[in-house]
Enzyme design. Sequence first.
Site, PDB file in Angstrom:
ATOM      1  NE  ARG A 153      -7.762   2.107  11.122  1.00 52.66           N
ATOM      2  CZ  ARG A 153      -6.606   1.683  10.689  1.00 52.66           C
ATOM      3  NH1 ARG A 153      -6.424   0.582  10.118  1.00 52.66           N
ATOM      4  NH2 ARG A 153      -5.601   2.562  10.471  1.00 52.66           N
TER       5      ARG A 153
ATOM      6  NE  ARG B  77       8.419  -4.710  12.829  1.00 51.01           N
ATOM      7  CZ  ARG B  77       7.753  -3.771  12.365  1.00 51.01           C
ATOM      8  NH1 ARG B  77       7.959  -2.572  11.798  1.00 51.01           N
ATOM      9  NH2 ARG B  77       6.429  -4.032  12.197  1.00 51.01           N
TER      10      ARG B  77
ATOM     11  NE  ARG C 164       1.163  -7.183  10.783  1.00 55.25           N
ATOM     12  CZ  ARG C 164       2.262  -6.727  10.415  1.00 55.25           C
ATOM     13  NH1 ARG C 164       3.543  -7.499  10.400  1.00 55.25           N
ATOM     14  NH2 ARG C 164       2.192  -5.659   9.697  1.00 55.25           N
TER      15      ARG C 164
ATOM     16  NE  ARG D 113       9.273  -5.145   6.409  1.00 58.70           N
ATOM     17  CZ  ARG D 113       8.368  -4.306   6.202  1.00 58.70           C
ATOM     18  NH1 ARG D 113       8.030  -3.616   4.701  1.00 58.70           N
ATOM     19  NH2 ARG D 113       6.933  -4.075   7.022  1.00 58.70           N
TER      20      ARG D 113
ATOM     21  CE  LYS E 176      -3.057  -0.055   3.382  1.00 69.92           C
ATOM     22  NZ  LYS E 176      -3.299   1.125   4.010  1.00 69.92           N
TER      23      LYS E 176
END
Length: 215
Positions: free
Chosen positions: A88, A162, A173, A127, A13
């Site tokens: 949202r 992370r 998520r 990542r 995004k």
Amino acid sequence: MRIILLGAPGAGKGTVAKLLMEMDGSVQISTGDILRAAVKEGTDLGKEAKGYMDRGDLVPDNLIMKMMEVRLQQPDCQKGFILDGFPRTVPQAEALGLLLNNIRIKLDFVVNLEVPREVILDRLTTRRTCANPDCQEIYNVKSNPPAADGTCKKCGTKVIQRADETVEAINNRLETYTQKTAPLIGFYEKQGLLRSFASINSADTVAAIGRALNA
Ligand SMILES: [Zn+2]
């Protein structure tokens, strides 16, 4: 362009929004930015919002809508805007629809970025982030690896994965995102405003959105 941008974590995004802004000078608008700006400028709405934030409460929708009303009519929105992370929920989407109607702004459409789960998992689990809080440089073990000893090329600090970028965390998520966003997708689909775009390569995605805007 006047669009709403929807996309799961890892759907690209941020990159897509940046490329869209470069395309025609539209501005990216998020509720976080609006809140921070209003609080910083000390406007009446900003002061009211700060009260909620200082108490650790969520800023209520009607206050966010008032700020959105001001924001959408600022001069830099003349060229267009990309709403990022807002609305949202369906009630927010309904309120936004009324607001846009009142200020006579017509949305082009709602962009739904679609990325297969394997691609998102691959993007996010590869990542790595520099552990130095003042640096936080982002690496990717495949496309942009850190130094050979696993340290940051900029500051030499250890580079870490992370906790929210492990396979399990990302699956959670994505699940949360799908559950929360599904009603919103249905809402805009019913209104005939939803357009889905594959988001594998950001440049291709942005080109496809550009063609849809000009169609
Ligand atoms: Zn670093």
